[in-house]
Design a protein around this motif. Structure first.
Motif, mmCIF file in Angstrom:
data_model
loop_
_atom_site.group_PDB
_atom_site.id
_atom_site.type_symbol
_atom_site.label_atom_id
_atom_site.label_comp_id
_atom_site.label_asym_id
_atom_site.label_seq_id
_atom_site.Cartn_x
_atom_site.Cartn_y
_atom_site.Cartn_z
ATOM 1 N N ARG A 1 40.681 49.071 60.915
ATOM 2 C CA ARG A 1 42.145 49.506 60.998
ATOM 3 C C ARG A 1 43.436 48.692 60.122
ATOM 4 N NH1 ARG A 1 41.590 47.403 66.534
ATOM 5 N NH2 ARG A 1 43.396 45.395 66.073
ATOM 6 N N ASN A 2 42.944 47.867 59.748
ATOM 7 C CA ASN A 2 43.902 47.409 58.767
ATOM 8 C C ASN A 2 42.670 47.776 57.212
ATOM 9 O OD1 ASN A 2 46.113 46.430 60.134
ATOM 10 N ND2 ASN A 2 44.047 45.535 61.004
ATOM 11 N N PRO A 3 42.744 48.599 56.264
ATOM 12 C CA PRO A 3 42.127 48.418 55.294
ATOM 13 C C PRO A 3 42.376 48.115 53.779
ATOM 14 C CG PRO A 3 42.082 50.789 55.956
ATOM 15 C CD PRO A 3 42.892 50.079 57.252
ATOM 16 N N VAL A 4 43.377 48.201 54.402
ATOM 17 C CA VAL A 4 44.136 47.817 52.855
ATOM 18 C C VAL A 4 44.854 45.940 52.459
ATOM 19 C CG1 VAL A 4 46.655 47.611 51.467
ATOM 20 C CG2 VAL A 4 45.830 49.658 52.507
ATOM 21 N N PHE A 5 44.386 45.430 54.328
ATOM 22 C CA PHE A 5 44.954 43.914 54.674
ATOM 23 C C PHE A 5 43.194 43.829 53.743
ATOM 24 C CE2 PHE A 5 49.300 44.638 56.721
ATOM 25 C CZ PHE A 5 49.342 44.030 55.564
ATOM 26 N N LEU A 6 42.602 43.750 54.724
ATOM 27 C CA LEU A 6 40.969 43.606 54.393
ATOM 28 C C LEU A 6 40.829 44.079 52.683
ATOM 29 C CD1 LEU A 6 37.766 43.097 56.195
ATOM 30 C CD2 LEU A 6 37.587 45.410 55.222
ATOM 31 N N GLY A 7 41.226 44.869 51.719
ATOM 32 C CA GLY A 7 41.051 44.626 50.663
ATOM 33 C C GLY A 7 41.174 43.426 49.501
ATOM 34 N N MET A 8 42.893 43.165 50.965
ATOM 35 C CA MET A 8 43.300 42.375 50.194
ATOM 36 C C MET A 8 42.945 41.160 50.563
ATOM 37 S SD MET A 8 47.242 43.281 51.338
ATOM 38 C CE MET A 8 47.693 41.614 50.194
ATOM 39 N N ARG A 9 42.375 40.827 51.572
ATOM 40 C CA ARG A 9 41.787 39.601 52.277
ATOM 41 C C ARG A 9 40.598 39.288 50.748
ATOM 42 N NH1 ARG A 9 40.922 39.205 57.825
ATOM 43 N NH2 ARG A 9 40.487 37.038 57.463
ATOM 44 N N PHE A 10 39.608 40.191 50.534
ATOM 45 C CA PHE A 10 38.601 40.633 49.675
ATOM 46 C C PHE A 10 38.943 39.869 48.137
ATOM 47 C CE2 PHE A 10 33.761 42.060 48.396
ATOM 48 C CZ PHE A 10 33.145 41.671 49.188
ATOM 49 N N SER A 11 39.503 40.459 48.177
ATOM 50 C CA SER A 11 40.215 40.446 46.585
ATOM 51 C C SER A 11 40.497 38.550 46.551
ATOM 52 C CB SER A 11 41.596 41.786 45.747
ATOM 53 O OG SER A 11 42.382 41.163 46.940
ATOM 54 N N LEU A 12 41.024 38.241 46.630
ATOM 55 C CA LEU A 12 41.849 37.067 47.385
ATOM 56 C C LEU A 12 40.292 36.352 47.514
ATOM 57 C CD1 LEU A 12 45.011 36.873 49.537
ATOM 58 C CD2 LEU A 12 45.037 36.332 46.701
ATOM 59 N N LEU A 13 39.249 36.317 47.593
ATOM 60 C CA LEU A 13 38.478 35.708 48.256
ATOM 61 C C LEU A 13 37.294 35.513 46.700
ATOM 62 C CD1 LEU A 13 35.928 33.959 49.730
ATOM 63 C CD2 LEU A 13 34.717 36.399 50.476
ATOM 64 N N SER A 14 37.365 36.729 46.220
ATOM 65 C CA SER A 14 36.607 37.473 44.595
ATOM 66 C C SER A 14 37.194 36.454 43.516
ATOM 67 C CB SER A 14 36.922 39.315 44.578
ATOM 68 O OG SER A 14 36.152 39.829 45.642
ATOM 69 N N LEU A 15 38.752 36.205 44.032
ATOM 70 C CA LEU A 15 38.900 35.815 42.919
ATOM 71 C C LEU A 15 38.909 34.300 42.438
ATOM 72 C CD1 LEU A 15 41.636 35.526 40.428
ATOM 73 C CD2 LEU A 15 42.918 35.522 42.245
ATOM 74 N N VAL A 16 39.189 33.319 44.292
ATOM 75 C CA VAL A 16 38.348 32.211 44.591
ATOM 76 C C VAL A 16 37.363 31.909 43.464
ATOM 77 C CG1 VAL A 16 37.460 30.257 45.708
ATOM 78 C CG2 VAL A 16 39.669 31.883 45.926
ATOM 79 N N LEU A 17 36.318 33.222 43.536
ATOM 80 C CA LEU A 17 34.513 33.019 42.903
ATOM 81 C C LEU A 17 34.540 32.642 41.524
ATOM 82 C CD1 LEU A 17 32.579 35.217 45.313
ATOM 83 C CD2 LEU A 17 32.737 32.758 45.534
ATOM 84 N N LEU A 18 35.640 33.469 41.465
ATOM 85 C CA LEU A 18 35.827 33.730 39.680
ATOM 86 C C LEU A 18 36.325 32.736 39.199
ATOM 87 C CD1 LEU A 18 36.714 37.879 39.173
ATOM 88 C CD2 LEU A 18 34.869 36.822 38.108
ATOM 89 N N ARG A 19 37.486 32.464 39.331
ATOM 90 C CA ARG A 19 38.552 31.276 39.049
ATOM 91 C C ARG A 19 38.363 29.627 40.467
ATOM 92 N NH1 ARG A 19 37.638 32.991 35.151
ATOM 93 N NH2 ARG A 19 38.784 33.639 33.651
ATOM 94 N N PRO A 20 37.671 29.208 40.506
ATOM 95 C CA PRO A 20 37.310 28.011 41.923
ATOM 96 C C PRO A 20 38.083 27.123 41.791
ATOM 97 C CG PRO A 20 35.670 27.849 40.989
ATOM 98 C CD PRO A 20 35.653 29.197 40.200
ATOM 99 N N ASN A 21 39.544 27.063 41.991
ATOM 100 C CA ASN A 21 40.611 25.979 41.262
ATOM 101 C C ASN A 21 41.373 25.682 43.007
ATOM 102 O OD1 ASN A 21 42.493 27.523 40.820
ATOM 103 N ND2 ASN A 21 41.736 28.155 39.286
ATOM 104 N N ALA A 22 41.792 24.575 42.243
ATOM 105 C CA ALA A 22 42.984 24.373 43.680
ATOM 106 C C ALA A 22 43.771 25.776 43.748
ATOM 107 C CB ALA A 22 44.171 22.899 44.009
ATOM 108 N N VAL A 23 44.274 26.096 43.244
ATOM 109 C CA VAL A 23 45.363 27.059 43.041
ATOM 110 C C VAL A 23 45.289 28.669 43.973
ATOM 111 C CG1 VAL A 23 47.452 28.722 41.791
ATOM 112 C CG2 VAL A 23 46.880 26.511 40.764
#
Length: 198
Positions: A134-156
């Protein structure tokens, strides 16, 4: 292109795909401004302010890391996540979330809004990726943020991902309440057949 600059490029491409492109498309075809986020002192305004703050912080971070090699080292790298295989998963996730978001935005068509449009009634979109979530855009946003953490695992990146997820959870519920009032039984049926996320 160096890895750090590529990350900044993909982040800006994601922002363009998730917010700018669909907004311009709706406005040019309908004359309706799809940006309807409030700035009041209520739940809607709180979510709006929170999203803006998170996006500005992430934009500042990805631009800083693109041109300043020591940015990550100074931001508290999480060494247990700093591994080439984890980074590869991050690149794959970021690419997949970009493709997913573009597909969702395209399929949403003229119903795309940023916020709750109380003046212009939109059609309820239930096909394509909206048949899975029901919320594919927000799902994509959540997944992109998780991916960013995997790429740059830091406090920010961790703080931004956690904060953004809180605001996303608020916004999804506000939108679902609004859509239930606007579309009545059709939205109730949609909620019964399609999960909130996947």
């Amino acid at each position: 292109m160096m890895e750090r600059q590529l990350l900044a490029f993909l982040f800006l491409a994601y922002l363009g795909a998730a917010f700018v492109w669909p907004s311009v498309r709706v406005w040019r075809r309908t004359g309706v401004n799809p940006y309807v986020l409030p700035s009041g002192d209520d739940a809607h305004g709180f979510v709006t302010s929170g999203f803006r703050l998170v996006l500005l912080a992430l934009a500042a971070y990805v631009l800083a890391q693109a041109f300043w090699a020591d940015a990550d080292r100074l931001l508290g790298v999480l060494p247990w996540l700093a591994h080439p295989l984890v980074a590869a998963a991050g690149w794959a996730g970021l690419s997949a979330s970009l493709a997913w978001t573009v597909a969702a935005q395209y399929q949403m068509g003229m119903s795309w809004r940023i916020g709750l449009d109380r003046k212009n009634r939109t059609e309820l979109v239930t096909g394509g990726v909206f048949a899975w979530s029901r919320n594919p855009v927000f799902l994509g946003m959540r997944f992109s943020l998780l991916s960013l953490v995997l790429l740059r695992p830091n406090a920010v990146t961790v703080a931004a991902a956690l904060a953004a997820d809180v605001f996303i959870q608020f916004q999804v519920r506000l939108e679902e309440e609004f859509l239930a009032k606007q579309h009545g039984a059709a939205y109730a049926d949609y909620m019964r057949t399609t999960r909130r996320w996947l």
